[in-house]
Design a protein around this motif. Sequence first.
Motif, PDB file in Angstrom:
ATOM      1  N   ASN A   1      85.631  53.461  12.097  1.00 15.19           N
ATOM      2  CA  ASN A   1      84.634  54.242  10.907  1.00 15.19           C
ATOM      3  C   ASN A   1      84.461  54.818  10.772  1.00 15.19           C
ATOM      4  O   ASN A   1      84.291  56.324  10.900  1.00 15.19           O
ATOM      5  CB  ASN A   1      83.685  54.074  12.190  1.00 15.19           C
ATOM      6  N   ALA A   2      84.203  55.336   9.205  1.00 10.38           N
ATOM      7  CA  ALA A   2      84.140  56.242   7.973  1.00 10.38           C
ATOM      8  C   ALA A   2      82.790  56.365   7.645  1.00 10.38           C
ATOM      9  O   ALA A   2      82.517  57.486   7.324  1.00 10.38           O
ATOM     10  CB  ALA A   2      85.244  56.022   6.962  1.00 10.38           C
ATOM     11  N   GLN A   3      82.142  55.901   8.982  1.00  8.10           N
ATOM     12  CA  GLN A   3      80.422  56.477   8.251  1.00  8.10           C
ATOM     13  C   GLN A   3      80.097  57.341   9.526  1.00  8.10           C
ATOM     14  O   GLN A   3      78.821  57.886   9.560  1.00  8.10           O
ATOM     15  CB  GLN A   3      79.747  54.809   8.646  1.00  8.10           C
ATOM     16  N   LEU A   4      80.859  57.623  10.536  1.00 15.11           N
ATOM     17  CA  LEU A   4      80.127  58.327  11.892  1.00 15.11           C
ATOM     18  C   LEU A   4      80.450  59.681  10.919  1.00 15.11           C
ATOM     19  O   LEU A   4      81.150  60.481  10.456  1.00 15.11           O
ATOM     20  CB  LEU A   4      81.579  58.405  13.030  1.00 15.11           C
ATOM     21  N   SER A   5      79.113  60.756  11.535  1.00 19.64           N
ATOM     22  CA  SER A   5      78.874  62.437  11.448  1.00 19.64           C
ATOM     23  C   SER A   5      80.436  62.951  11.871  1.00 19.64           C
ATOM     24  O   SER A   5      81.403  62.751  12.405  1.00 19.64           O
ATOM     25  CB  SER A   5      77.495  62.307  11.908  1.00 19.64           C
ATOM     26  N   ASN A   6      79.809  63.864  10.912  1.00 15.29           N
ATOM     27  CA  ASN A   6      80.915  65.470  11.368  1.00 15.29           C
ATOM     28  C   ASN A   6      81.251  65.289  12.282  1.00 15.29           C
ATOM     29  O   ASN A   6      81.784  65.726  13.977  1.00 15.29           O
ATOM     30  CB  ASN A   6      81.437  66.313  10.417  1.00 15.29           C
ATOM     31  N   SER A   7      79.174  65.570  12.876  1.00 15.60           N
ATOM     32  CA  SER A   7      79.281  66.099  14.523  1.00 15.60           C
ATOM     33  C   SER A   7      79.882  65.128  15.287  1.00 15.60           C
ATOM     34  O   SER A   7      80.791  65.556  16.892  1.00 15.60           O
ATOM     35  CB  SER A   7      77.914  66.527  14.522  1.00 15.60           C
ATOM     36  N   GLU A   8      79.558  63.854  15.475  1.00 14.92           N
ATOM     37  CA  GLU A   8      79.792  62.758  16.816  1.00 14.92           C
ATOM     38  C   GLU A   8      81.428  63.282  16.670  1.00 14.92           C
ATOM     39  O   GLU A   8      82.448  62.844  17.601  1.00 14.92           O
ATOM     40  CB  GLU A   8      79.740  61.566  15.743  1.00 14.92           C
TER      41      GLU A   8
END
Length: 166
Positions: free
Chosen positions: A22-29
């Motif tokens: 999932n390349a859409q996850l945020s950096n913080s996630e």
Amino acid sequence: MTLENKSLDGIDIQILDILQKNAQLSNSEIAKRVNLSPPATHARIKNIEKNGYINKHVAILNQEKLGFNLLSMIFISTSIHQHDAIETLEDKLKALPEVLECHCLTGEYDYLLKIVTKNRNDLEGFIRKLNRLGIARIQTSLVLREIKSSTTLPITENMEQKKPKL
């Protein structure tokens, strides 16, 4: 920390595995999942990208919802043996929008193409395009049903085997 001249460590592998799923996850996630700070995670991702471990970020579309209902595998043989002519053929194959994948093979055929078209008429038109490229032999197989299609590499398999047993 830089990844130059260094192999990937376990955290880098975890980050790559998360991103490929999932390349859409945020950096913080992503940072939460690998137990790092967001800045450290961001730096690792940038280094991973800089060192060529990620080719590109894409959206994988639903081909059937978009009307591309005919998936085909096409084996082709050529009678071309000159290096320049082979490169020209490969450039022409890469330029065909219907071609999702093109693989150079050993064995009976020279190439395997995975192509998508909307219907049989479009497939016939595609085969005509191939014939104009000087292909010596073509064998087409229609995909009746896709059992598995994945873009996920099994990069965490070795990590799972190396974990100590409790």
